[in-house]
Design a protein around this motif. Structure first.
Motif, PDB file in Angstrom:
ATOM      1  N   GLY A   1       2.004  12.600  -2.661  1.00 45.53           N
ATOM      2  CA  GLY A   1       1.100  12.310  -1.554  1.00 45.53           C
ATOM      3  C   GLY A   1       1.042  13.389  -0.494  1.00 45.53           C
ATOM      4  N   GLU A   2       1.812  14.487  -0.668  1.00 43.85           N
ATOM      5  CA  GLU A   2       1.821  15.578   0.312  1.00 43.85           C
ATOM      6  C   GLU A   2       1.004  16.759  -0.220  1.00 43.85           C
ATOM      7  N   ASN A   3       0.202  17.357   0.658  1.00 39.22           N
ATOM      8  CA  ASN A   3      -0.573  18.542   0.303  1.00 39.22           C
ATOM      9  C   ASN A   3       0.296  19.796   0.402  1.00 39.22           C
ATOM     10  N   ILE A   4       0.263  20.613  -0.628  1.00 41.42           N
ATOM     11  CA  ILE A   4       1.082  21.826  -0.675  1.00 41.42           C
ATOM     12  C   ILE A   4       0.193  23.002  -1.080  1.00 41.42           C
ATOM     13  N   SER A   5       0.237  24.065  -0.290  1.00 38.81           N
ATOM     14  CA  SER A   5      -0.562  25.254  -0.568  1.00 38.81           C
ATOM     15  C   SER A   5       0.172  26.189  -1.525  1.00 38.81           C
ATOM     16  N   PRO A   6      -0.394  26.494  -2.712  1.00 38.18           N
ATOM     17  CA  PRO A   6       0.254  27.419  -3.643  1.00 38.18           C
ATOM     18  C   PRO A   6       0.525  28.788  -3.010  1.00 38.18           C
ATOM     19  N   MET A   7      -0.443  29.283  -2.227  1.00 37.79           N
ATOM     20  CA  MET A   7      -0.288  30.610  -1.622  1.00 37.79           C
ATOM     21  C   MET A   7       0.924  30.679  -0.699  1.00 37.79           C
ATOM     22  N   GLU A   8       1.182  29.584  -0.015  1.00 40.16           N
ATOM     23  CA  GLU A   8       2.319  29.536   0.902  1.00 40.16           C
ATOM     24  C   GLU A   8       3.636  29.751   0.141  1.00 40.16           C
ATOM     25  N   ILE A   9       3.752  29.127  -1.028  1.00 38.73           N
ATOM     26  CA  ILE A   9       4.972  29.251  -1.831  1.00 38.73           C
ATOM     27  C   ILE A   9       5.053  30.645  -2.464  1.00 38.73           C
ATOM     28  N   GLU A  10       3.906  31.145  -2.919  1.00 42.50           N
ATOM     29  CA  GLU A  10       3.857  32.461  -3.562  1.00 42.50           C
ATOM     30  C   GLU A  10       4.310  33.559  -2.607  1.00 42.50           C
ATOM     31  N   GLU A  11       3.877  33.428  -1.349  1.00 41.43           N
ATOM     32  CA  GLU A  11       4.233  34.459  -0.365  1.00 41.43           C
ATOM     33  C   GLU A  11       5.734  34.554  -0.150  1.00 41.43           C
ATOM     34  N   VAL A  12       6.431  33.452  -0.305  1.00 39.41           N
ATOM     35  CA  VAL A  12       7.885  33.461  -0.172  1.00 39.41           C
ATOM     36  C   VAL A  12       8.533  34.007  -1.438  1.00 39.41           C
ATOM     37  N   LEU A  13       8.071  33.542  -2.594  1.00 39.03           N
ATOM     38  CA  LEU A  13       8.682  33.948  -3.864  1.00 39.03           C
ATOM     39  C   LEU A  13       8.620  35.458  -4.098  1.00 39.03           C
ATOM     40  N   VAL A  14       7.505  36.092  -3.723  1.00 34.44           N
ATOM     41  CA  VAL A  14       7.376  37.534  -3.991  1.00 34.44           C
ATOM     42  C   VAL A  14       8.275  38.371  -3.087  1.00 34.44           C
ATOM     43  N   ARG A  15       8.904  37.731  -2.106  1.00 32.52           N
ATOM     44  CA  ARG A  15       9.849  38.466  -1.259  1.00 32.52           C
ATOM     45  C   ARG A  15      11.237  38.572  -1.892  1.00 32.52           C
ATOM     46  N   HIS A  16      11.435  37.796  -2.971  1.00 34.90           N
ATOM     47  CA  HIS A  16      12.721  37.896  -3.672  1.00 34.90           C
ATOM     48  C   HIS A  16      12.799  39.263  -4.355  1.00 34.90           C
ATOM     49  N   PRO A  17      13.905  39.963  -4.218  1.00 30.93           N
ATOM     50  CA  PRO A  17      14.011  41.330  -4.774  1.00 30.93           C
ATOM     51  C   PRO A  17      13.844  41.427  -6.286  1.00 30.93           C
ATOM     52  N   LYS A  18      14.017  40.327  -6.999  1.00 27.78           N
ATOM     53  CA  LYS A  18      13.897  40.370  -8.465  1.00 27.78           C
ATOM     54  C   LYS A  18      12.553  39.841  -8.960  1.00 27.78           C
ATOM     55  N   VAL A  19      11.621  39.567  -8.016  1.00 27.88           N
ATOM     56  CA  VAL A  19      10.313  39.020  -8.388  1.00 27.88           C
ATOM     57  C   VAL A  19       9.235  40.074  -8.184  1.00 27.88           C
TER      58      VAL A  19
ATOM     59  N   PHE B   1       0.877  -1.182   0.000  1.00 34.26           N
ATOM     60  CA  PHE B   1       0.000   0.000   0.000  1.00 34.26           C
ATOM     61  C   PHE B   1       0.906   1.221   0.000  1.00 34.26           C
ATOM     62  N   MET B   2       0.987   1.906  -1.160  1.00 32.47           N
ATOM     63  CA  MET B   2       1.948   2.996  -1.321  1.00 32.47           C
ATOM     64  C   MET B   2       1.326   4.123  -2.157  1.00 32.47           C
ATOM     65  N   THR B   3       2.092   5.184  -2.343  1.00 39.75           N
ATOM     66  CA  THR B   3       1.686   6.284  -3.215  1.00 39.75           C
ATOM     67  C   THR B   3       2.075   5.947  -4.659  1.00 39.75           C
ATOM     68  N   PRO B   4       1.430   6.585  -5.645  1.00 43.59           N
ATOM     69  CA  PRO B   4       1.829   6.372  -7.044  1.00 43.59           C
ATOM     70  C   PRO B   4       3.300   6.689  -7.302  1.00 43.59           C
ATOM     71  N   THR B   5       3.847   7.696  -6.640  1.00 40.95           N
ATOM     72  CA  THR B   5       5.256   8.044  -6.813  1.00 40.95           C
ATOM     73  C   THR B   5       6.157   6.858  -6.491  1.00 40.95           C
ATOM     74  N   MET B   6       5.843   6.155  -5.428  1.00 35.44           N
ATOM     75  CA  MET B   6       6.654   5.004  -5.027  1.00 35.44           C
ATOM     76  C   MET B   6       6.570   3.878  -6.052  1.00 35.44           C
ATOM     77  N   TYR B   7       5.355   3.630  -6.561  1.00 35.36           N
ATOM     78  CA  TYR B   7       5.219   2.603  -7.604  1.00 35.36           C
ATOM     79  C   TYR B   7       6.014   2.987  -8.847  1.00 35.36           C
ATOM     80  N   HIS B   8       5.996   4.254  -9.173  1.00 35.41           N
ATOM     81  CA  HIS B   8       6.725   4.735 -10.342  1.00 35.41           C
ATOM     82  C   HIS B   8       8.213   4.430 -10.194  1.00 35.41           C
ATOM     83  N   GLU B   9       8.776   4.723  -9.025  1.00 38.38           N
ATOM     84  CA  GLU B   9      10.205   4.482  -8.801  1.00 38.38           C
ATOM     85  C   GLU B   9      10.514   2.988  -8.800  1.00 38.38           C
ATOM     86  N   LEU B  10       9.627   2.218  -8.219  1.00 31.26           N
ATOM     87  CA  LEU B  10       9.810   0.770  -8.140  1.00 31.26           C
ATOM     88  C   LEU B  10       9.872   0.147  -9.539  1.00 31.26           C
TER      89      LEU B  10
END
Length: 512
Positions: free
Chosen positions: A413-431, A247-256
């Motif tokens: 298999g991990e939940n990731i919030s787009p807003m969480e990543i966006e909030e970090v990226l916009v702090r880069h001085p060139k973004v 019983f695994m995630t699709p990612t694990m089956y892919h690697e296997l």
């Protein structure tokens, strides 16, 4: 039935059956019980009692399994968290749960030692001279264990942390009844039998990991530990231990299946496979049938909050299908409304895309988030759990999932919030602006893809990746794996990012 009793029943039934394997060492149920009892008695002497949270930042190992069962015998709450979380997320979970004790190892030592606790717990390390005590000292000092209090079915057994749309982890308390019922459903749905064996590779901070451990206990099966997943180790253990179910995630089956010397391993004992945590592509589904030749292959669709929503075991005819409700479930598809205004009565017709909702009265369902009444009210409305997933029912009444209302990225298999990543990226001085989506990927299910409106034409992918690596707010598995530089981010008149436009390729690239 409480989980401590479940374990003791398994021990009394077949004390000499192999319960656990780690490397070249195996434990019978009786041997495992002896270490569990010694650990439980030592924890009891440290003042651990019913309802205390015991936080665990460990990989899958004998110590983790023994800690799990000792906690169940004490009526305390097993509270594991992902040791790969960012220091900020880990700190939040620790202060949210307010644990009495924290178990840690080398991989999580730095995060634990740097944490600022509201009330400092007792720190238990696996290595010598780490923390207040070591695991080995607890076992050595332990003795026979006597039950300290009556444990009821509705008492909390486990609290897992899951990320919501805001990216802030939420504690999901689950009772002994929830866990027992979910495991029995898992056994039935996967067609497991007495004395099965499985690879314990799904982490025990994840509902899939807990389910595999409990299923093997109830069936007096063999649970073969793997601390970290890699295809070679997994294939070696599958072959050597003659493992019967997986019983695994699709990612694990892919690697296997894509391991270069896959054909050199004898997997003839493997008869039953299942996946959950993320969608599996049609191509990978077909590859599983061709290369593993399972007698039973199931897609399990569910969540930490309610273990089973639906299952599908006709993947040869309907690859990617989520199937029909689990044995304890009722589901509906209702008009999708991101504002949360839809009700359980707003049912969509067959074939139309709607939000999947699941009846919260199920024996597998939690009662609400830890310390988060606001999130509980949003998720459970009129006795129905609103999943945020979008799907439709085909002419046979089988469910297909097509996306998320909140645009959550599900990678490996991990939940990731787009807003969480966006909030970090916009702090880069060139973004200037950033938008994140999940892009379909054969390996990970989805990968985090960032669309960047640059301020500076000299911006590079390498410096953005380094910027994310160095930011304590982003766990490593949440980092974007692909960057696209664009002239503008598509938005609606209210300024909301139109992620579907990015997904459909409706943007203009910037060429440097």
């Amino acid at each position: 039935m409480n989980l401590g009793t479940v374990f003791e029943c398994a021990v009394s039934r077949y004390p000499n059956k192999i319960a656990l394997v780690q490397g070249n060492r195996s434990y019978t149920f009786a041997q495992l019980n002896e270490e569990v009892n010694r650990l439980a008695s030592s924890l009891q002497k440290l003042g651990v009692k019913k309802r205390d949270r015991i936080m665990v930042l460990l990989k899958n190992r004998v110590e983790t399994v023994c800690t799990f069962w000792a906690i169940q015998k004490l009526g305390a709450i097993f509270t594991p968290i992902n040791y790969r979380l960012s220091p900020e997320d880990t700190q939040y979970c620790m202060n949210d749960a307010e644990p009495k004790i924290v178990f840690f190892e080398n991989s999580s030592e730095r995060t634990v030692m740097k944490a600022k606790f509201n009330e400092r717990p007792i720190l238990i390390g696996l290595e010598q001279d780490k923390g207040d005590l070591t695991y080995q000292e607890l076992v050595a000092r332990g003795s026979s264990f006597s039950e300290s209090s009556t444990i009821e079915d509705d008492d909390i057994a486990v609290m897992l942390y899951t990320s919501g749309t805001t990216g802030v982890p939420k504690g999901v308390p689950r009772s002994h009844k929830n866990e027992y019922a979910s495991t029995m459903a898992h056994i039935i749905q996967n067609q497991y039998e007495l004395f099965e064996s499985t690879l314990g590779v799904m982490p025990l901070y994840h509902t899939m990991g807990i389910r595999s451990l409990l299923a093997m206990c109830i069936l007096n099966g063999k649970y073969v530990l793997a601390r970290d997943f890699d295809a070679h180790t997994a294939l070696t253990l599958l072959s050597r231990e003659k493992i019967s179910c997986l019983f695994m995630t699709p990612t694990m089956y892919h690697e296997l299946l894509n391991y270069p010397s896959f054909s050199e391993f004898d997997l003839s004992s493997l008869k039953k496979i299942g996946y959950a945590g993320a969608p599996m592509s049609i191509a990978l589904t077909k590859k599983c049938f061709e290369m593993l030749k399972p007698e039973h292959f199931i897609n399990h669709y569910g969540s930490t909050e309610i273990y089973t929503f639906t299952t599908c075991s006709i993947l040869k005819q309907k690859p990617g299908c989520a199937g029909k409700p689990g044995i304890h479930q009722k589901i509906r598809l209702v008009e999708p409304d991101p504002s949360g205004a839809s009700t359980p009565e707003d049912i969509v017709p067959q074939g139309k895309v709607g939000e999947v909702i699941v009846h919260a009265g199920s024996i597998e369902a939690f009662k609400g988030y830890w310390n988060r009444p606001d999130e509980t009210r949003k998720a459970i409305r009129n006795h129905w759990f609103f999943t945020g997933d979008l799907g439709f029912l085909d002419e046979d009444g089988d469910l297909y999932i097509v996306g998320r209302i909140d645009e959550m990225v599900i990678s490996g298999g991990e939940n990731i919030s787009p807003m969480e990543i966006e909030e970090v990226l916009v702090r880069h001085p060139k973004v200037l602006e950033a938008a994140v989506i999940g892009e379909e990927d054969e390996h990970w299910g989805q990968i985090v893809t960032a669309y960047i409106v640059p301020k500076d034409g000299k911006i590079t992918v390498q410096e953005l990746d380094q910027f994310c690596k160095q930011n304590p707010k982003i766990s490593n598995f949440k980092r974007p794996r692909k960057y696209v530089f664009v002239k503008e981010i598509p938005k609606n008149p209210a300024g909301k990012i139109l992620r579907h436009e990015l997904r459909n390729g409706n943007f203009q690239k910037v060429d440097f």
